[in-house]
Design a protein around this motif. Structure first.
Motif, mmCIF file in Angstrom:
data_model
loop_
_atom_site.group_PDB
_atom_site.id
_atom_site.type_symbol
_atom_site.label_atom_id
_atom_site.label_comp_id
_atom_site.label_asym_id
_atom_site.label_seq_id
_atom_site.Cartn_x
_atom_site.Cartn_y
_atom_site.Cartn_z
ATOM 1 N N ARG A 381 0.991 -0.929 -0.612
ATOM 2 C CA ARG A 381 -0.040 0.131 0.040
ATOM 3 C C ARG A 381 0.702 1.333 -0.290
ATOM 4 N NH1 ARG A 381 -4.128 0.416 -2.075
ATOM 5 N NH2 ARG A 381 -5.786 -0.962 -1.693
ATOM 6 N N ALA A 382 2.141 1.311 0.871
ATOM 7 C CA ALA A 382 2.952 2.242 0.644
ATOM 8 C C ALA A 382 3.653 2.622 -0.543
ATOM 9 C CB ALA A 382 3.816 2.031 2.114
ATOM 10 N N THR A 383 3.516 1.733 -0.550
ATOM 11 C CA THR A 383 4.320 1.412 -2.239
ATOM 12 C C THR A 383 3.745 1.538 -3.638
ATOM 13 O OG1 THR A 383 5.893 0.247 -1.520
ATOM 14 C CG2 THR A 383 6.064 0.532 -3.328
ATOM 15 N N LEU A 384 2.217 1.516 -3.196
ATOM 16 C CA LEU A 384 1.745 2.394 -4.899
ATOM 17 C C LEU A 384 1.098 2.770 -4.334
ATOM 18 C CD1 LEU A 384 0.230 1.100 -6.588
ATOM 19 C CD2 LEU A 384 -2.057 0.307 -5.336
ATOM 20 N N SER A 385 1.138 3.732 -3.007
ATOM 21 C CA SER A 385 0.419 5.679 -2.837
ATOM 22 C C SER A 385 1.842 5.694 -3.196
ATOM 23 C CB SER A 385 0.459 5.718 -1.366
ATOM 24 O OG SER A 385 -1.075 5.039 -1.197
ATOM 25 N N GLU A 386 2.908 6.126 -3.012
ATOM 26 C CA GLU A 386 4.438 6.861 -3.334
ATOM 27 C C GLU A 386 4.427 7.047 -4.628
ATOM 28 O OE1 GLU A 386 8.656 7.029 -2.855
ATOM 29 O OE2 GLU A 386 7.563 5.213 -0.836
ATOM 30 N N GLY A 400 5.758 -4.466 -11.706
ATOM 31 C CA GLY A 400 4.684 -5.879 -12.015
ATOM 32 C C GLY A 400 5.848 -6.553 -10.895
ATOM 33 N N ASP A 401 6.332 -6.219 -10.228
ATOM 34 C CA ASP A 401 6.489 -6.830 -8.571
ATOM 35 C C ASP A 401 5.269 -6.534 -7.549
ATOM 36 O OD1 ASP A 401 9.123 -7.114 -9.527
ATOM 37 O OD2 ASP A 401 10.002 -5.504 -8.910
ATOM 38 N N LEU A 402 4.638 -5.250 -7.515
ATOM 39 C CA LEU A 402 3.732 -4.955 -6.637
ATOM 40 C C LEU A 402 2.317 -5.721 -7.364
ATOM 41 C CD1 LEU A 402 3.292 -1.136 -6.243
ATOM 42 C CD2 LEU A 402 4.058 -3.129 -4.637
ATOM 43 N N LEU A 403 2.741 -6.366 -8.790
ATOM 44 C CA LEU A 403 1.076 -7.313 -9.483
ATOM 45 C C LEU A 403 1.826 -8.336 -8.995
ATOM 46 C CD1 LEU A 403 0.470 -6.207 -12.314
ATOM 47 C CD2 LEU A 403 -1.340 -6.171 -11.454
ATOM 48 N N THR A 404 2.671 -9.217 -8.740
ATOM 49 C CA THR A 404 3.426 -10.732 -8.342
ATOM 50 C C THR A 404 2.479 -10.478 -6.460
ATOM 51 O OG1 THR A 404 4.482 -10.620 -8.981
ATOM 52 C CG2 THR A 404 4.831 -11.937 -7.794
ATOM 53 N N MET A 405 3.288 -9.564 -5.765
ATOM 54 C CA MET A 405 3.113 -9.105 -4.581
ATOM 55 C C MET A 405 1.439 -9.471 -3.647
ATOM 56 S SD MET A 405 3.251 -6.920 -1.563
ATOM 57 C CE MET A 405 5.078 -6.258 -2.479
ATOM 58 N N ALA A 406 0.550 -8.509 -5.042
ATOM 59 C CA ALA A 406 -0.789 -8.904 -4.553
ATOM 60 C C ALA A 406 -1.920 -9.332 -5.461
ATOM 61 C CB ALA A 406 -1.490 -7.556 -5.220
ATOM 62 N N PHE A 421 -6.741 -4.243 -2.949
ATOM 63 C CA PHE A 421 -5.299 -3.797 -3.239
ATOM 64 C C PHE A 421 -4.862 -4.780 -4.670
ATOM 65 C CE2 PHE A 421 -0.501 -5.230 -2.595
ATOM 66 C CZ PHE A 421 -0.118 -3.849 -2.891
ATOM 67 N N TYR A 422 -5.130 -5.803 -4.846
ATOM 68 C CA TYR A 422 -4.819 -6.476 -6.793
ATOM 69 C C TYR A 422 -5.838 -5.592 -7.330
ATOM 70 C CZ TYR A 422 -4.346 -9.913 -9.940
ATOM 71 O OH TYR A 422 -3.869 -10.686 -11.513
ATOM 72 N N THR A 423 -6.732 -5.351 -7.092
ATOM 73 C CA THR A 423 -7.529 -4.533 -7.988
ATOM 74 C C THR A 423 -7.237 -3.549 -7.757
ATOM 75 O OG1 THR A 423 -9.571 -5.375 -7.601
ATOM 76 C CG2 THR A 423 -10.305 -3.337 -8.501
ATOM 77 N N ASP A 424 -6.606 -2.421 -7.545
ATOM 78 C CA ASP A 424 -5.676 -1.495 -6.780
ATOM 79 C C ASP A 424 -4.127 -1.521 -8.189
ATOM 80 O OD1 ASP A 424 -7.479 -0.437 -5.473
ATOM 81 O OD2 ASP A 424 -6.035 -0.617 -3.670
ATOM 82 N N VAL A 425 -3.483 -2.032 -8.078
ATOM 83 C CA VAL A 425 -2.313 -2.348 -8.279
ATOM 84 C C VAL A 425 -3.002 -2.452 -10.378
ATOM 85 C CG1 VAL A 425 0.195 -3.770 -8.482
ATOM 86 C CG2 VAL A 425 -1.013 -3.260 -6.420
ATOM 87 N N LEU A 426 -3.779 -3.639 -10.565
ATOM 88 C CA LEU A 426 -4.550 -3.422 -11.660
ATOM 89 C C LEU A 426 -4.250 -1.852 -12.465
ATOM 90 C CD1 LEU A 426 -6.357 -6.764 -11.345
ATOM 91 C CD2 LEU A 426 -4.313 -6.758 -12.709
ATOM 92 N N MET A 427 -5.373 -1.045 -12.276
ATOM 93 C CA MET A 427 -6.081 -0.164 -12.096
ATOM 94 C C MET A 427 -4.551 0.602 -12.495
ATOM 95 S SD MET A 427 -8.626 0.283 -9.905
ATOM 96 C CE MET A 427 -9.539 2.064 -9.906
ATOM 97 N N ALA A 428 -3.476 0.773 -11.262
ATOM 98 C CA ALA A 428 -2.211 1.365 -11.209
ATOM 99 C C ALA A 428 -1.418 0.948 -12.576
ATOM 100 C CB ALA A 428 -1.712 1.555 -10.135
ATOM 101 N N ASN A 429 -1.698 -0.248 -12.814
ATOM 102 C CA ASN A 429 -1.128 -0.834 -14.029
ATOM 103 C C ASN A 429 -1.790 -0.999 -15.455
ATOM 104 O OD1 ASN A 429 1.644 -2.072 -15.258
ATOM 105 N ND2 ASN A 429 0.537 -3.674 -14.825
ATOM 106 N N GLY A 430 -3.159 -0.110 -15.749
ATOM 107 C CA GLY A 430 -3.214 0.521 -17.066
ATOM 108 C C GLY A 430 -4.334 -1.137 -17.233
ATOM 109 N N GLU A 431 -4.805 -2.096 -16.412
ATOM 110 C CA GLU A 431 -5.109 -2.886 -16.600
ATOM 111 C C GLU A 431 -6.313 -3.305 -16.211
ATOM 112 O OE1 GLU A 431 -3.258 -6.303 -16.324
ATOM 113 O OE2 GLU A 431 -1.312 -5.944 -15.923
#
Length: 673
Positions: A381-386, A400-406, A421-431
């Protein structure tokens, strides 16, 4: 003198014998140079006499000890033994002083051991030196580098001191390297019968028993060695063992350790398994990946965490991407409550092979699993927010690392927060389509969770009206403004403006219907979507006042007043009146009076009208009197006069008029205007 007279005679009978005798006389007289010349003449003679050569070799060996050439000393004595062992023994007993004999035996033992350990090699400088200076028995000196030469040297040492155990062990080692294992076994068994607790003997016998196929006897000897606790004796032994025998010992000790660990899990059994694993690691030359990993886990079970980390580090030094070592070290850090280190190792392991790490995490106790997932989620969460704030991934991590973790988190524990969290990372990755699909699979098409509904609204914002998206976001805004602010990063600026307008409008409607709690969510959404627009901050402050949340309302008004630069005096006066009212509600009367005075300065008619409505002129004049009276008592006459003057503008209070008269009298000697 007698030797010199005989050598000076014309007859050459016993010439070499006399040279050898004179050499020993010179040696005992500390004339090493003269002794060495005589010994060398005997050794280099074109038709040497064996008995004289043995004496010369023994004498030269003694001289070389004093010169620090221990290796060359050993070569001389091995050569002498190869010529005639009995004669060499006689020479040492007859010609070597007793006070030098102990040092000689120790030197010969050490050099013989190093030869068997292959720490002396043919072709080196020592060998070249020996070849140049020795004109006799060159073919024999070549054999020094093989076990037979050392065996003869060890036999010499045993004959000189039959009670010395080190000499017997050296003799057994030489026999082993000569392929005479049964003889070596007999010699070691005899030594063990004399001293049953002798670790070097036990280690050698254990290997010989395994080599003979006597697994039970080998195990018993290893257990005795473990009880003694001297595993260091294996290091010199392993240098002597042949490669196939070291591998045999490694395989056996590893198998034995695994067999122990399959049974009892008591501390004593684990310690025994660790000892066998240590033997296996030593037999492998100091590095055996599977044994190091197993031993590290054993240390972890015993609570020896730092030692466990040491073993994991040894594996990672050779293979930095070793998943078992990374995850294992991460679990040790987890046990030590070292959050940063644990997260770093587990993320590294997940990046390499998530399929191997997830089952390992699932094998932990529920409490430990919760700690792992909590730490990973917090870090993610902290990494994605930053990332969303700076548009750059901190450190070496990637999306990609965040996607793997999520994704791993959703498999470890199907908690709502992990899917979010997984949804948020996908959104941040444009997916976005993948994010929508996962969200609906996890929560359904009509989620009950506020956080899920808000994300669904953001994802569907492209194809639906803005007002419809405002509703779920406003619900989340009441509870978690930070989360809404994060989600708005996925909405473009134009849509955010429309969203703010729609939310503010809906908030007004709800306030008119006295539904202030629900209205607060819409007003908060408007503030967030507009990047704290002062107009929407005023609306939310008004809503908060109705809900009696004065502190929060005060913070909103402070932000409004800080941005007063381009506002009209009328607007500013209204804001100061609002701020004054909030301060009164919080019993901060002095600050409230200051804001009301500023409002009167900016626009007196508007300020008086606002005061009349709330809090009322009479009530406020009493407050002004109270603060003015306080300043008067503190002898701050100028401030008291100013407050009194503004208070009389609000209402003709008799108390204020009396205070003003007193101020005039107190200040009769100086002007306070």
């Amino acid at each position: 003198d007698m030797c010199e007279q005989l050598l000076a005679a014309e007859q050459s009978t016993y010439h070499n014998t006399l040279l050898a005798l004179r050499g020993f006389c010179s040696l005992h007289a500390q004339n090493h140079h003269g002794a060495l010349q005589d010994f060398q003449r005997v050794i280099e003679h074109e038709s040497p006499h064996p008995s004289s050569c043995i004496k010369a070799l023994c004498g030269r060996g003694l001289i070389r000890i004093s010169g620090g050439s221990n290796y060359l000393t050993a070569l001389d004595y091995i050569t002498a033994c190869q010529l005639k062992l009995d004669e060499t023994i006689f020479t040492i007993k007859s010609y070597v002083p007793w006070n030098q004999r102990g040092l000689l035996l120790k030197v010969l033992q050490e050099e013989g051991q190093m030869m068997l350990q292959k720490k002396r090699y043919p072709g080196g400088s020592s060998f070249s030196f020996q070849k140049k200076q020795t004109g006799l028995c060159t073919s024999l000196t070549l054999k020094v580098f093989y076990a037979p030469g050392v065996f003869q040297l060890a036999s010499l040492l045993v004959e000189l001191d039959s009670s010395d155990e080190a000499s017997r062990i050296l003799c057994a080692d030489a026999l082993y390297q000569m392929g005479r294992g049964e003889e070596a076994h007999e010699m070691l068994s005899l030594a063990l019968s004399r001293n049953p607790q002798r670790a070097p003997v036990l280690a050698r016998l254990a290997l010989l028993q395994l080599k003979r196929g006597s697994v039970y006897d080998g195990n018993q000897l290893l257990r005795r060695l473990i009880r003694i606790g001297d595993s260091s004796c294996l290091l010199p032994v392993l240098d002597i063992f042949q490669d196939e025998d070291r591998k045999l010992l490694q395989r056996h000790c590893r198998w034995r350790a695994l067999a122990i660990l399959k049974g009892k899990q008591e501390a004593a059994a684990i310690k025994e398994a660790i000892a066998h694993l240590s033997f296996a690691i030593l037999a492998a030359g100091g590095y055996a990946e599977d044994c190091l990993l197993t031993r590290a886990r054993c240390y972890g079970r015993l609570g020896q965490m730092k030692t466990a980390i040491f073993d994991f580090n040894a594996v990672l030094k050779e293979d930095p991407r070793n998943v078992q070592a990374l995850s294992g070290r991460g679990f040790v850090h987890l046990a030590l409550r070292q959050q940063k280190e644990a997260v770093q190792d587990l993320i590294s392991a997940l990046k390499v092979e998530a399929g191997a790490v997830i089952p390992a995490i699932l094998s932990l106790k529920p409490e430990a699993q919760g700690l792992v997932t909590g730490w990973l989620l917090q870090h993610g969460r902290a990494t994605l927010s930053e990332l969303m704030a700076t548009k750059d991934v901190p450190g070496e991590e990637t999306l990609g690392d965040l996607l793997t973790m999520a994704k791993a988190l959703t498999k470890i524990c199907r908690a709502a927060q992990h899917h979010i969290f997984y949804t948020d990372v996908l959104m941040a990755n444009g997916e976005h389509q993948e994010a929508l699909k996962h969200l609906q699979e996890a929560f359904g098409h009509c989620p009950a969770e506020d956080t899920a509904r808000a994300r669904l609204a953001v994802l569907q914002l492209q194809g639906r009206n803005v007002a419809g998206a405002a509703a779920p976001l406003s619900v989340l805004a009441r509870r978690d403004e930070k989360d809404v602010a994060f989600l708005l990063n996925f909405v473009d600026t134009k849509k955010q403006q429309h969203l703010a307008q729609a939310a503010a409008q809906e908030g007004k409607v709800l306030m008119k219907g006295h539904n202030h709690q629900q209205a607060l969510g819409y007003h908060s959404l408007a503030v967030l979507a507009s990047r704290a627009n002062p107009r929407y901050l005023r609306h939310r402050a008004a809503c908060l006042m109705h809900l009696k949340k004065y502190e929060k309302a005060l913070k909103d008004m402070e932000k409004v007043i800080q941005g007063h630069g381009c506002n009209s005096p009328k607007t500013q006066a209204g804001d100061h009146c609002c701020q004054g009212f909030l301060l009164l509600a919080l019993a901060r009367e002095e600050a409230a009076v200051q804001h009301y005075m500023q409002a009167l300065q900016l626009d007196e008619p508007l300020a008086l009208g606002t005061i009349s409505e709330c809090p009322g002129r009479e009530s406020l004049t009493q407050t002004f009197h109270k603060i003015a009276q306080y300043n008067f008592e503190k002898q701050r006459y100028e401030e008291a006069w100013k407050i009194t003057d503004y208070g009389l503008k609000i209402g003709k209070s008799s108390d204020l008029q009396k205070l003003k008269a007193r101020l005039k009298r107190e200040a009769s000697s100086c002007s306070i205007h």
